[in-house]
Design an enzyme around this catalytic site. Structure first.
Site, PDB file in Angstrom:
ATOM      1  N   HIS A  25       0.838  -1.202   0.000  1.00 27.64           N
ATOM      2  CA  HIS A  25       0.000   0.000   0.000  1.00 27.64           C
ATOM      3  C   HIS A  25       0.877   1.258   0.000  1.00 27.64           C
ATOM      4  CE1 HIS A  25      -3.214  -2.561   2.189  1.00 27.64           C
ATOM      5  NE2 HIS A  25      -3.747  -2.216   1.035  1.00 27.64           N
ATOM      6  N   CYS A  54      -2.568   0.558  10.001  1.00 30.90           N
ATOM      7  CA  CYS A  54      -3.557  -0.411   9.484  1.00 30.90           C
ATOM      8  C   CYS A  54      -4.578  -0.824  10.534  1.00 30.90           C
ATOM      9  CB  CYS A  54      -2.864  -1.687   9.011  1.00 30.90           C
ATOM     10  SG  CYS A  54      -1.431  -1.399   8.003  1.00 30.90           S
TER      11      CYS A  54
END
Ligand code: CIR
Length: 253
Positions: free
Chosen positions: A161, A248
């Site tokens: 990501h 996250c």
């Protein structure tokens, strides 16, 4: 200032999560739970009220709530995750957000994961990755257009990501792992560049003027401290094995 943090418990199936991490040392679920509890305690100590979602053992990656939504002052955008095994994670997030936010949705063929979204004030940087596609980014653009956000799509390489390799520390400063982004991106920010062997430390979590950093990255830690940021170190060993990092595991708003 953030007031709430949405977090999700660690499922019994956590060791079966999707990961690119190659190790002879498997995920220790009990240790992951302990580390997650310390993470949650730290968020509470920093003044956040926790909104805790129960784990779902059929969703091994469900503790990585960041990927399931983008939450802004004005509304929340529920993701369409780019990995089939994770798509159902959004259901619990919708239920958690309904009391607080007006919800919009990313719909197929668009995909989007919150780990690809770095918001700095009204600028929204979104990584084009294996999980987030241009259709998903265009849908975010549409939704945010009238709210005066500017969306910047960013090509990333060699990472899961965008926020695996760049996060915001406050004070116009970003921390960045070298080699995953074109040089011209983020040119208006001060940069802290993590040494090659400390790329994992490019994911830090800014909460109400404190910076959470993963434990065990001394060179990066010194660079961050030299810039005057106040740090809190947290052991993330079991989440690093799952390709997950500090941002996250929560959604802050
Ligand atoms: C996955 O591969 O989807 C999970 N094992 C890790 C997700 C980490 N999330 C994030 O970086 N925002």
């Amino acid at each position: 200032m953030y007031k709430y943090a949405i977090v999700r418990d660690i499922p019994d199936s956590f060791a079966q999560c999707v990961t690119s991490f190659v190790s002879t040392n498997p995920i220790d679920v009990a240790l992951a739970r302990h580390q997650h509890q310390l993470y949650c305690n730290t968020l509470e100590r920093l003044g956040l009220k926790l909104i805790r979602i129960e784990a779902d053992n059929t969703l091994p990656d469900c503790c990585f709530v960041e990927d399931t939504a983008i939450v802004l002052d004005e509304l929340a955008i529920i993701s369409n995750l780019g990995l089939a095994s994770r798509v159902s994670e959004i259901k619990a997030m919708e239920i958690a957000l309904i009391p607080y936010k007006n919800l919009k949705h990313i719909i197929p063929p668009g995909t989007l994961e919150g780990g690809d979204v770095l918001r700095i004030d009204k600028q929204v940087y979104i990584g084009i990755s294996a999980r987030t596609n241009e259709d998903g980014i265009n849908q975010v653009k549409e939704i945010l257009h009238s709210l005066e956000y500017t969306v910047h799509p960013i090509k990333i390489k060699g990472t899961l990501h965008l926020k695996s390799v760049v996060t915001y520390l406050g004070n116009n400063t970003i921390i960045l792992a070298e080699g995953h982004l074109e040089d011209s991106v983020f040119s208006t920010y001060e940069k802290i560049i993590t040494p090659m062997n400390e790329a994992y430390c490019a994911n830090c979590l800014l909460i109400n003027e404190k910076v959470l950093v993963p434990k065990g990255y001394p060179a990066s830690k010194s660079l961050i401290e030299e810039k005057g940021f106040e740090l809190i170190e947290l052991d993330m060993s079991e989440f690093e094995k799952a390709d997950g990092a500090l941002t996250c595991k929560s959604i802050l708003f």
